[in-house]
Design a protein around this motif. Structure first.
Motif, PDB file in Angstrom:
ATOM      1  N   ARG A 215      27.685   3.995 -30.784  1.00  0.00           N
ATOM      2  CA  ARG A 215      27.870   3.034 -29.687  1.00  0.00           C
ATOM      3  C   ARG A 215      26.900   1.872 -29.853  1.00  0.00           C
ATOM      4  O   ARG A 215      27.261   0.725 -29.600  1.00  0.00           O
ATOM      5  CB  ARG A 215      27.677   3.723 -28.337  1.00  0.00           C
TER       6      ARG A 215
ATOM      7  N   MET B   7      35.831   6.472 -19.563  1.00  0.00           N
ATOM      8  CA  MET B   7      35.018   6.210 -20.744  1.00  0.00           C
ATOM      9  C   MET B   7      35.869   6.377 -21.990  1.00  0.00           C
ATOM     10  O   MET B   7      36.679   7.280 -22.086  1.00  0.00           O
ATOM     11  CB  MET B   7      33.857   7.198 -20.820  1.00  0.00           C
ATOM     12  N   THR B   8      35.620   5.530 -22.923  1.00  0.00           N
ATOM     13  CA  THR B   8      36.308   5.568 -24.200  1.00  0.00           C
ATOM     14  C   THR B   8      35.370   6.196 -25.229  1.00  0.00           C
ATOM     15  O   THR B   8      34.174   5.923 -25.224  1.00  0.00           O
ATOM     16  CB  THR B   8      36.673   4.129 -24.638  1.00  0.00           C
ATOM     17  N   THR B   9      35.919   7.007 -26.106  1.00  0.00           N
ATOM     18  CA  THR B   9      35.090   7.603 -27.161  1.00  0.00           C
ATOM     19  C   THR B   9      34.953   6.620 -28.320  1.00  0.00           C
ATOM     20  O   THR B   9      35.773   5.700 -28.483  1.00  0.00           O
ATOM     21  CB  THR B   9      35.710   8.906 -27.695  1.00  0.00           C
TER      22      THR B   9
ATOM     23  N   SER C  94      40.481  -4.130 -24.304  1.00  0.00           N
ATOM     24  CA  SER C  94      39.487  -3.221 -23.736  1.00  0.00           C
ATOM     25  C   SER C  94      38.115  -3.864 -23.550  1.00  0.00           C
ATOM     26  O   SER C  94      37.390  -3.520 -22.612  1.00  0.00           O
ATOM     27  CB  SER C  94      39.319  -1.995 -24.637  1.00  0.00           C
TER      28      SER C  94
ATOM     29  N   GLU D  48      27.808   0.237 -22.660  1.00  0.00           N
ATOM     30  CA  GLU D  48      27.357   1.597 -22.345  1.00  0.00           C
ATOM     31  C   GLU D  48      28.132   2.184 -21.177  1.00  0.00           C
ATOM     32  O   GLU D  48      28.314   3.392 -21.094  1.00  0.00           O
ATOM     33  CB  GLU D  48      25.850   1.601 -22.051  1.00  0.00           C
ATOM     34  N   ASP D  49      28.603   1.334 -20.278  1.00  0.00           N
ATOM     35  CA  ASP D  49      29.421   1.803 -19.162  1.00  0.00           C
ATOM     36  C   ASP D  49      30.844   2.168 -19.599  1.00  0.00           C
ATOM     37  O   ASP D  49      31.545   2.876 -18.874  1.00  0.00           O
ATOM     38  CB  ASP D  49      29.520   0.722 -18.069  1.00  0.00           C
ATOM     39  N   ARG D  50      31.260   1.693 -20.750  1.00  0.00           N
ATOM     40  CA  ARG D  50      32.648   1.897 -21.181  1.00  0.00           C
ATOM     41  C   ARG D  50      32.839   2.853 -22.340  1.00  0.00           C
ATOM     42  O   ARG D  50      33.919   3.425 -22.492  1.00  0.00           O
ATOM     43  CB  ARG D  50      33.263   0.543 -21.567  1.00  0.00           C
ATOM     44  N   ILE D  51      31.811   2.983 -23.185  1.00  0.00           N
ATOM     45  CA  ILE D  51      31.949   3.808 -24.386  1.00  0.00           C
ATOM     46  C   ILE D  51      30.988   4.985 -24.267  1.00  0.00           C
ATOM     47  O   ILE D  51      29.792   4.786 -24.045  1.00  0.00           O
ATOM     48  CB  ILE D  51      31.629   2.997 -25.661  1.00  0.00           C
ATOM     49  N   SER D  52      31.516   6.200 -24.438  1.00  0.00           N
ATOM     50  CA  SER D  52      30.645   7.372 -24.348  1.00  0.00           C
ATOM     51  C   SER D  52      29.709   7.384 -25.556  1.00  0.00           C
ATOM     52  O   SER D  52      30.065   6.959 -26.650  1.00  0.00           O
ATOM     53  CB  SER D  52      31.461   8.660 -24.267  1.00  0.00           C
TER      54      SER D  52
END
Length: 169
Positions: free
Chosen positions: A42, A1-3, A18, A164-168
Motif C-alpha cells: 500500500r 476496503m480494496t485489497t 476508484s 490508507e482509508d481505501r486500500i487494506s
C-alpha cells in the motif's frame, strides 16, 4: 476496503474510477500513478501518487494546489467540496466553528491567497482547528517557494490518508 491484489488487477479505467478523486479534482495524478504498477505494498501506491505529483510540470502542480478548497471557506460551508474534503474538515471541527473562528479562517484564507496565489493546504486528518490556525499563522511568514513545497508535502499527506482509508494494508 480494496485489497492490494484488487488494486493490481484493475485496468486503467477502474483504477481512475476508484482513485481519481484522491487528488482533489485532479484525476491525472491517479492516471500517472498507475504507470508505477504493479504495487508491492500500500505504501508503494501512496509513493506512486506522490511521485506522479512531484514529476509533473510546475503548472500542473499549481493547478492541483489550486483545486483544493479553502479550509472552512464558502465552498466547505455550502457543501460544494469533494466528499473526502468534507469528511476531513468535519473531523477537524471545521464544520462547527464559532462566528469568531469562522471570521479568523476567512481572514487567514484571504491573506494567504493574496500572498501566495493559491489556497492554504493542510492535511487536517488528526488535527484540531487550533493546530490548523497555528500552522496558518506560521506559514504566512514563508516565502513563495517554501510555501509551494509545503503545499505539495501536505498534498502528499492527504494522498496517504485517503489511500490508507481505501486500500487494506
Amino acid at each position: 476496503m480494496t485489497t492490494l491484489a484488487d488494486v493490481n488487477a484493475m485496468n486503467a479505467a477502474a483504477f481512475v474510477a476508484s482513485f481519481g478523486d484522491v487528488a482533489e479534482h485532479s484525476p491525472w495524478v491517479a492516471e500517472k500513478a498507475l504507470g508505477f504498477a504493479p504495487f508491492e505494498t500500500r505504501d508503494a501506491v501512496v509513493a506512486s501518487f506522490e511521485q506522479a505529483m512531484r514529476e509533473a510540470p510546475k503548472d500542473d502542480q499549481l493547478a492541483l494546489i489550486r483545486a483544493h478548497p479553502d479550509l472552512a471557506g464558502k465552498a466547505a460551508i455550502s457543501g460544494e467540496i469533494a466528499e473526502d474534503s468534507k469528511r476531513e474538515q468535519a473531523g477537524a471541527g471545521l464544520d462547527t466553528l464559532t462566528a469568531d473562528e469562522f471570521a479568523r479562517f476567512t481572514d487567514l484564507n484571504t491573506r494567504y491567497r493574496n500572498k501566495f496565489g493559491f489556497p492554504f493546504i493542510f492535511a487536517v486528518k488528526g488535527a484540531t482547528k487550533h493546530m490548523i490556525l497555528d500552522a496558518f499563522e506560521k506559514r504566512l511568514e514563508n516565502d513563495s517557494d517554501a510555501e509551494f513545497e509545503t503545499a505539495l508535502t501536505q498534498i502528499a499527506r492527504i494522498f496517504r490518508f485517503r489511500l490508507e482509508d481505501r486500500i487494506s494494508g
